[in-house]
Design a protein around this motif. Structure first.
Motif, PDB file in Angstrom:
ATOM      1  N   ALA A  37       0.871  -1.145  -0.083  1.00 23.47           N
ATOM      2  CA  ALA A  37      -0.134   0.010  -0.058  1.00 23.47           C
ATOM      3  C   ALA A  37       0.919   1.158  -0.035  1.00 23.47           C
ATOM      4  O   ALA A  37       0.493   2.320  -0.765  1.00 23.47           O
ATOM      5  N   GLU A  38       1.932   1.295   0.928  1.00 22.50           N
ATOM      6  CA  GLU A  38       2.876   2.252   0.838  1.00 22.50           C
ATOM      7  C   GLU A  38       3.481   2.693  -0.486  1.00 22.50           C
ATOM      8  O   GLU A  38       3.638   3.694  -1.053  1.00 22.50           O
ATOM      9  N   TYR A  39       3.793   1.509  -1.198  1.00 19.56           N
ATOM     10  CA  TYR A  39       4.506   1.319  -2.378  1.00 19.56           C
ATOM     11  C   TYR A  39       3.592   2.026  -3.476  1.00 19.56           C
ATOM     12  O   TYR A  39       4.035   3.015  -4.355  1.00 19.56           O
ATOM     13  N   ALA A  40       2.214   1.659  -3.376  1.00 24.00           N
ATOM     14  CA  ALA A  40       1.369   2.072  -4.510  1.00 24.00           C
ATOM     15  C   ALA A  40       1.095   3.613  -4.275  1.00 24.00           C
ATOM     16  O   ALA A  40       0.897   4.447  -5.351  1.00 24.00           O
ATOM     17  N   ALA A  41       0.970   4.233  -2.823  1.00 28.57           N
ATOM     18  CA  ALA A  41       0.510   5.462  -2.470  1.00 28.57           C
ATOM     19  C   ALA A  41       1.834   6.527  -3.353  1.00 28.57           C
ATOM     20  O   ALA A  41       1.683   7.371  -3.800  1.00 28.57           O
ATOM     21  N   TRP A  42       3.129   5.782  -2.992  1.00 33.82           N
ATOM     22  CA  TRP A  42       4.174   6.647  -3.493  1.00 33.82           C
ATOM     23  C   TRP A  42       4.339   6.682  -5.050  1.00 33.82           C
ATOM     24  O   TRP A  42       4.704   7.672  -5.638  1.00 33.82           O
ATOM     25  N   LEU A  43       3.877   5.715  -5.806  1.00 34.18           N
ATOM     26  CA  LEU A  43       3.771   5.600  -7.150  1.00 34.18           C
ATOM     27  C   LEU A  43       2.744   6.612  -7.725  1.00 34.18           C
ATOM     28  O   LEU A  43       3.081   7.461  -8.640  1.00 34.18           O
ATOM     29  N   TYR A  44       1.600   6.628  -7.057  1.00 34.16           N
ATOM     30  CA  TYR A  44       0.612   7.561  -7.399  1.00 34.16           C
ATOM     31  C   TYR A  44       1.128   9.142  -7.304  1.00 34.16           C
ATOM     32  O   TYR A  44       0.872   9.987  -7.986  1.00 34.16           O
ATOM     33  N   GLY A  45       1.755   9.443  -6.008  1.00 31.91           N
ATOM     34  CA  GLY A  45       2.027  10.676  -5.634  1.00 31.91           C
ATOM     35  C   GLY A  45       3.347  11.141  -6.759  1.00 31.91           C
ATOM     36  O   GLY A  45       3.305  12.286  -6.974  1.00 31.91           O
ATOM     37  N   CYS A  46       4.044  10.190  -7.344  1.00 26.77           N
ATOM     38  CA  CYS A  46       5.345  10.578  -8.036  1.00 26.77           C
ATOM     39  C   CYS A  46       4.778  10.602  -9.596  1.00 26.77           C
ATOM     40  O   CYS A  46       5.669  10.997 -10.495  1.00 26.77           O
ATOM     41  N   GLY A  47       3.378  10.430  -9.726  1.00 26.11           N
ATOM     42  CA  GLY A  47       3.073  10.536 -11.250  1.00 26.11           C
ATOM     43  C   GLY A  47       2.543   9.612 -11.997  1.00 26.11           C
ATOM     44  O   GLY A  47       2.532   9.525 -13.276  1.00 26.11           O
ATOM     45  N   ALA A  48       2.642   8.241 -11.448  1.00 29.88           N
ATOM     46  CA  ALA A  48       2.294   7.203 -12.292  1.00 29.88           C
ATOM     47  C   ALA A  48       0.916   6.983 -12.475  1.00 29.88           C
ATOM     48  O   ALA A  48      -0.038   7.391 -11.701  1.00 29.88           O
ATOM     49  N   THR A  49       0.433   6.347 -13.695  1.00 32.43           N
ATOM     50  CA  THR A  49      -0.906   6.136 -13.963  1.00 32.43           C
ATOM     51  C   THR A  49      -1.484   5.100 -13.255  1.00 32.43           C
ATOM     52  O   THR A  49      -0.749   3.981 -12.769  1.00 32.43           O
ATOM     53  N   CYS A  50      -2.675   5.128 -13.171  1.00 34.43           N
ATOM     54  CA  CYS A  50      -3.222   3.773 -12.443  1.00 34.43           C
ATOM     55  C   CYS A  50      -2.844   2.616 -12.845  1.00 34.43           C
ATOM     56  O   CYS A  50      -2.964   1.678 -12.224  1.00 34.43           O
ATOM     57  N   ASP A  51      -3.118   2.693 -14.127  1.00 33.93           N
ATOM     58  CA  ASP A  51      -2.728   1.170 -14.994  1.00 33.93           C
ATOM     59  C   ASP A  51      -1.220   0.753 -14.571  1.00 33.93           C
ATOM     60  O   ASP A  51      -0.958  -0.507 -14.372  1.00 33.93           O
ATOM     61  N   ARG A  52      -0.265   1.637 -14.612  1.00 27.36           N
ATOM     62  CA  ARG A  52       1.115   1.508 -14.008  1.00 27.36           C
ATOM     63  C   ARG A  52       1.019   0.830 -12.614  1.00 27.36           C
ATOM     64  O   ARG A  52       1.938  -0.096 -12.237  1.00 27.36           O
ATOM     65  N   ILE A  53       0.400   1.629 -11.999  1.00 23.75           N
ATOM     66  CA  ILE A  53       0.523   1.104 -10.391  1.00 23.75           C
ATOM     67  C   ILE A  53      -0.076  -0.179 -10.305  1.00 23.75           C
ATOM     68  O   ILE A  53       0.386  -1.138  -9.568  1.00 23.75           O
ATOM     69  N   LYS A  54      -1.400  -0.594 -10.841  1.00 22.41           N
ATOM     70  CA  LYS A  54      -1.955  -1.879 -10.540  1.00 22.41           C
ATOM     71  C   LYS A  54      -0.878  -3.014 -11.301  1.00 22.41           C
ATOM     72  O   LYS A  54      -0.885  -4.127 -10.632  1.00 22.41           O
ATOM     73  N   LYS A  55      -0.282  -2.416 -12.361  1.00 21.73           N
ATOM     74  CA  LYS A  55       0.662  -3.814 -12.935  1.00 21.73           C
ATOM     75  C   LYS A  55       1.824  -4.221 -11.865  1.00 21.73           C
ATOM     76  O   LYS A  55       2.191  -5.103 -11.750  1.00 21.73           O
ATOM     77  N   ASN A  56       2.321  -2.998 -11.341  1.00 21.79           N
ATOM     78  CA  ASN A  56       3.643  -3.082 -10.404  1.00 21.79           C
ATOM     79  C   ASN A  56       2.876  -3.742  -9.129  1.00 21.79           C
ATOM     80  O   ASN A  56       3.778  -4.434  -8.729  1.00 21.79           O
ATOM     81  N   VAL A  57       1.771  -3.554  -8.604  1.00 21.12           N
ATOM     82  CA  VAL A  57       1.275  -4.165  -7.362  1.00 21.12           C
ATOM     83  C   VAL A  57       1.118  -5.639  -7.965  1.00 21.12           C
ATOM     84  O   VAL A  57       1.494  -6.416  -6.909  1.00 21.12           O
ATOM     85  N   ASP A  58       0.625  -5.871  -8.884  1.00 22.06           N
ATOM     86  CA  ASP A  58       0.092  -7.212  -9.216  1.00 22.06           C
ATOM     87  C   ASP A  58       1.665  -8.178  -9.262  1.00 22.06           C
ATOM     88  O   ASP A  58       1.491  -9.323  -8.890  1.00 22.06           O
ATOM     89  N   ARG A  59       2.607  -7.275  -9.971  1.00 22.27           N
ATOM     90  CA  ARG A  59       3.691  -8.248  -9.875  1.00 22.27           C
ATOM     91  C   ARG A  59       4.500  -8.448  -8.617  1.00 22.27           C
ATOM     92  O   ARG A  59       4.872  -9.398  -8.466  1.00 22.27           O
ATOM     93  N   ILE A  60       4.303  -7.789  -7.782  1.00 22.41           N
ATOM     94  CA  ILE A  60       4.706  -7.844  -6.276  1.00 22.41           C
ATOM     95  C   ILE A  60       3.810  -9.028  -5.533  1.00 22.41           C
ATOM     96  O   ILE A  60       4.558 -10.041  -4.860  1.00 22.41           O
ATOM     97  N   VAL A  61       2.499  -9.008  -5.850  1.00 21.31           N
ATOM     98  CA  VAL A  61       1.746 -10.047  -4.996  1.00 21.31           C
ATOM     99  C   VAL A  61       1.604 -11.342  -5.765  1.00 21.31           C
ATOM    100  O   VAL A  61       1.718 -12.279  -4.985  1.00 21.31           O
ATOM    101  N   ASN A  62       1.772 -11.159  -6.884  1.00 19.69           N
ATOM    102  CA  ASN A  62       1.957 -12.538  -7.292  1.00 19.69           C
ATOM    103  C   ASN A  62       3.323 -13.278  -7.035  1.00 19.69           C
ATOM    104  O   ASN A  62       3.183 -14.608  -6.790  1.00 19.69           O
ATOM    105  N   LYS A  63       4.157 -12.581  -6.886  1.00 21.31           N
ATOM    106  CA  LYS A  63       5.493 -13.380  -6.436  1.00 21.31           C
ATOM    107  C   LYS A  63       5.478 -13.799  -4.911  1.00 21.31           C
ATOM    108  O   LYS A  63       6.021 -14.764  -4.590  1.00 21.31           O
ATOM    109  N   TRP A  64       4.660 -13.011  -4.207  1.00 22.57           N
ATOM    110  CA  TRP A  64       4.484 -13.545  -2.662  1.00 22.57           C
ATOM    111  C   TRP A  64       3.283 -14.423  -2.615  1.00 22.57           C
ATOM    112  O   TRP A  64       2.894 -14.632  -1.318  1.00 22.57           O
ATOM    113  N   ASN A  65       2.825 -14.877  -3.718  1.00 20.53           N
ATOM    114  CA  ASN A  65       1.705 -15.974  -3.640  1.00 20.53           C
ATOM    115  C   ASN A  65       0.307 -15.271  -2.784  1.00 20.53           C
ATOM    116  O   ASN A  65      -0.161 -16.144  -2.061  1.00 20.53           O
ATOM    117  N   LEU A  66       0.113 -14.027  -3.051  1.00 18.38           N
ATOM    118  CA  LEU A  66      -1.066 -13.590  -2.571  1.00 18.38           C
ATOM    119  C   LEU A  66      -2.085 -13.059  -3.438  1.00 18.38           C
ATOM    120  O   LEU A  66      -1.680 -13.173  -4.744  1.00 18.38           O
TER     121      LEU A  66
END
Length: 279
Positions: A37-66
């Protein structure tokens, strides 16, 4: 199923509602959801699009089997992380930080997600790297100032400005952008900052008309505030609109419109103050 809800307020205090964590797995999902959540919040604050935020979060979540459900709202991130092996779920809400758009931090945040996905970084190390990115300074201010001034000078030339007009635009941009850096560091409202910077830049740019400098003074006056145009928020709003993030798209678009209106007011006041007869 155990559900923990974490709410983070402006004082960075975390309140826990629900059952106490009883095992290492519950501890991991709590730490992982807070980090994501902290990671996604900083991506948003630094100017990332919603699509980019979701892709990056999914990448991390899938690695941790969540599994996760990410809801991006104007000013906040709502994240629900579910562990299918333990049937535990954490809901985390983070306010997006009030930081300026930063390609540097955005790039390093994306690299962090890839390092996690490639198995080269554990959660504890990823948290330390995230903190380092958050505290990292922005790009050298003087380098940005000089390059922005030259970029606006190039716009003046692109629209047909002569050498004198280009010099006037360079000086107007240099003064206005430096003022912007100073005022934003002092915590002044960004809308007022845009108005004041446009005003001072326009007053400087009217020198071509007042003193009869060059053959294209109107080009210098018309391009002296282009460095204030919020181009990235406009582009992000369109991107979010196309991906169905209507609330965030509307919020970003309206913020951009308000900033554009403020710089237009500053430009108009500067022209009126110098009593120019343009028509």
């Amino acid at each position: 199923m155990v559900i923990n809800v974490y709410l983070k307020c402006q004082t960075n205090t975390i309140f826990t509602i629900g059952a106490t964590m009883k095992s290492n797995s519950s501890s991991f999902i709590g730490e992982a959801s807070g980090f994501i959540a902290e990671y996604a919040a900083w991506l948003y604050g630094c100017g990332a699009t919603c699509d980019r935020i979701k892709k990056n979060v999914d990448r991390i979540v899938n690695k941790w089997n969540l599994e996760s459900e990410l809801l991006i709202m104007p000013g906040s991130i709502h994240l629900n992380v579910f562990d299918p092996t333990t049937n535990q779920s954490n809901v985390v809400i983070r306010r997006t930080p009030h930081t300026g758009i930063s390609f540097y931090k955005n790039t390093h945040l994306s690299r962090l997600s890839w390092r996690i996905a490639d198995g080269r970084m554990e959660l504890s190390e990823a948290r330390k790297v995230l903190q380092e990115i958050e505290k990292a300074p922005f790009t050298n201010k003087w380098a940005v100032l000089i390059l922005t001034s030259f970029a606006n000078l190039s716009f003046c030339r692109l629209f047909g400005g002569d050498l004198i007009a280009m010099i006037i635009v360079f000086v107007a941009t240099f003064v206005g952008f430096k003022l912007k850096q100073i005022l934003l560091e002092d915590g002044m409202n960004v809308k007022l900052v845009f108005l004041l910077c446009a005003f001072f830049s326009s007053v400087i740019a009217t020198s071509g008309h007042i003193f009869g400098l060059g053959e294209k003074p109107e080009v210098a006056l018309g391009t002296c505030v282009l460095y204030l145009i919020p181009g990235i928020p406009y582009i992000n709003s369109i991107s979010d609109l196309l991906t169905g993030q209507y609330l965030v798209a509307f919020n970003r678009f309206m913020d951009s419109m308000v900033l554009t209106f403020c710089l237009s007011v500053g430009l108009s006041v500067g022209i009126l103050l110098m009593n120019l007869q343009l028509f």
